[in-house]
Design a protein around this motif. Structure first.
Motif, PDB file in Angstrom:
ATOM      1  N   ALA A  20     -37.195  -3.816   7.158  1.00  0.00           N
ATOM      2  CA  ALA A  20     -36.134  -4.321   8.032  1.00  0.00           C
ATOM      3  C   ALA A  20     -34.835  -3.573   7.743  1.00  0.00           C
ATOM      4  O   ALA A  20     -34.270  -3.691   6.657  1.00  0.00           O
ATOM      5  N   PHE A  21     -34.373  -2.831   8.726  1.00  0.00           N
ATOM      6  CA  PHE A  21     -33.076  -2.151   8.635  1.00  0.00           C
ATOM      7  C   PHE A  21     -32.257  -2.529   9.865  1.00  0.00           C
ATOM      8  O   PHE A  21     -32.592  -2.098  10.977  1.00  0.00           O
ATOM      9  N   PRO A  22     -31.181  -3.302   9.726  1.00  0.00           N
ATOM     10  CA  PRO A  22     -30.690  -4.001   8.534  1.00  0.00           C
ATOM     11  C   PRO A  22     -31.593  -5.189   8.164  1.00  0.00           C
ATOM     12  O   PRO A  22     -32.395  -5.623   8.968  1.00  0.00           O
ATOM     13  N   GLY A  23     -31.392  -5.692   6.974  1.00  0.00           N
ATOM     14  CA  GLY A  23     -32.113  -6.862   6.510  1.00  0.00           C
ATOM     15  C   GLY A  23     -32.664  -6.694   5.112  1.00  0.00           C
ATOM     16  O   GLY A  23     -32.597  -7.610   4.298  1.00  0.00           O
ATOM     17  N   GLU A  24     -33.219  -5.515   4.810  1.00  0.00           N
ATOM     18  CA  GLU A  24     -33.818  -5.311   3.504  1.00  0.00           C
ATOM     19  C   GLU A  24     -32.789  -5.491   2.403  1.00  0.00           C
ATOM     20  O   GLU A  24     -31.697  -4.920   2.443  1.00  0.00           O
ATOM     21  N   GLY A  25     -33.127  -6.359   1.437  1.00  0.00           N
ATOM     22  CA  GLY A  25     -32.234  -6.618   0.316  1.00  0.00           C
ATOM     23  C   GLY A  25     -31.067  -7.521   0.629  1.00  0.00           C
ATOM     24  O   GLY A  25     -30.239  -7.769  -0.249  1.00  0.00           O
ATOM     25  N   ALA A  26     -31.002  -8.045   1.865  1.00  0.00           N
ATOM     26  CA  ALA A  26     -29.843  -8.858   2.255  1.00  0.00           C
ATOM     27  C   ALA A  26     -29.832 -10.216   1.574  1.00  0.00           C
ATOM     28  O   ALA A  26     -28.773 -10.819   1.392  1.00  0.00           O
ATOM     29  N   GLY A  27     -31.011 -10.714   1.220  1.00  0.00           N
ATOM     30  CA  GLY A  27     -31.080 -11.992   0.525  1.00  0.00           C
ATOM     31  C   GLY A  27     -30.512 -13.155   1.310  1.00  0.00           C
ATOM     32  O   GLY A  27     -29.921 -14.079   0.729  1.00  0.00           O
ATOM     33  N   VAL A  28     -30.660 -13.143   2.624  1.00  0.00           N
ATOM     34  CA  VAL A  28     -30.133 -14.240   3.448  1.00  0.00           C
ATOM     35  C   VAL A  28     -30.823 -15.542   3.053  1.00  0.00           C
ATOM     36  O   VAL A  28     -32.055 -15.618   3.033  1.00  0.00           O
TER      37      VAL A  28
END
Length: 327
Positions: free
Chosen positions: A153-161
């Motif tokens: 997921a780009f954006p999203g990866e590592g976002a820790g939502v």
């Protein structure tokens, strides 16, 4: 008092339009932020002429751009309507725009009727296992980078939502407990299984990297006004919406009507009483006593307030009175 938050449906009022609804949602969020509320969530509904938040992530961005510190998010995204990757990208984008402020509440209902659900999905092949599997897929997308994964997921990866599980039955409680996630129960419109769901969630909770102890938020319909009589009068707008929805004729939020309950059948009044069993409508004193009773009975960790009021000024005043109750 425990934290108070706000659930907003971006109501389309009779005589208004979508732009007015979205601007009023922003005004409500700004007032909630100024008053120290914990979070503002908006909900996904479709084919509802009285609700303007169908494009939920866009509405969240609108609210986020006009606020600076209050948590913002979805209460919730109806995950069966979407591919998990799309939601990861949308909420990864929101987290990049508003870092450390974004929540993602997930529900397994369609948020609409079955015909509209088919129009959204083009398939109805989901099984009982689809929702838990999709939630875990989302967790993977938001987790640490996976350089060798075929899909990221780009954006999203590592976002820790932060993910929440929403529910109006026992299924959501069981899933939230199994995954070690916070749980929000929709008792503001479906209160019947509230206590049983909370008991199951707490008894079955498994600690996770996300959460060490269970955390339960309950929805409460709250309308506060200077007097009990005025609050009951204001609440008739919401009554009309409940009745229209249950009778298959949803409409825009209508102005309040004096003595509305007297025009209804015994069956419809009974339906309203059941639907609004977890609510607090009245003067500040009345609302405070009712909320204290609910907190004592449920041991909720947080309340999320839903207030369907036709006039924005009355809605903002209600929020001010609720904040005063919280102290």
């Amino acid at each position: 008092m425990i934290p108070f938050s706000v659930l907003d449906l971006s109501p389309l009022v009779e005589g208004g339009d979508v732009r007015r609804a979205l601007d009023e949602s922003l005004a409500l969020a700004q007032k909630a932020e100024a008053l120290g509320f914990n979070r503002v969530w908006v909900a996904e509904h479709h084919n509802m002429p009285g609700i303007a938040s169908a494009a939920t992530s866009i509405v969240i961005a609108h609210i986020g751009a006009g606020t600076s510190k209050i948590r913002i998010g979805a209460g919730g995204i109806m995950l069966p309507n979407h591919a998990p990757l799309q939601i990861a990208e949308q909420f990864g984008t929101l987290e990049a725009l508003f870092p450390g402020r974004v929540d993602l509440g997930l529900g397994r209902a369609p948020g609409t009727d079955q015909t509209t659900a088919y129009a959204l999905r083009r398939t109805m092949n989901q099984t009982v296992d689809s929702f838990p599997r999709d939630v875990m897929e989302l967790q993977t997308y938001f987790g640490p980078p996976r350089p060798n994964a075929a899909v990221r997921a780009f954006p999203g990866e590592g976002a820790g939502v932060p993910l929440w599980i929403l529910g109006s039955s026992l299924f959501g409680a069981q899933l939230a407990a199994a995954l070690g996630l916070p749980f929000a129960f929709a008792s503001h419109f479906a209160p019947a299984q509230l206590m049983q769901a909370l008991e199951i969630y707490r008894a079955q909770f498994q600690p996770s990297e996300t959460l060490e102890q269970p955390y339960a938020m309950i929805g409460v319909g709250v309308i506060a006004a200077p007097t009990d009589e005025e609050a009951v009068f204001l609440s008739t707008s919401q009554m009309q919406s409940f009745v229209s929805l249950r009778t298959g004729r949803p409409h825009a939020l209508k102005p309040p009507i004096e003595g509305y309950e007297k025009t209804l059948s015994a069956d419809l009044n009974a339906m309203l009483a059941g639907t609004r069993a977890v609510s607090a409508i009245g003067s500040p004193q009345t609302v405070k006593a009712r909320l204290n009773e609910l907190i004592d009975r449920t041991q909720a960790d947080e309340l999320i307030i839903s207030s369907q009021i036709y006039d924005l000024s009355a809605r903002l005043r209600s929020l001010e009175l609720i904040a005063g109750i919280r102290g």
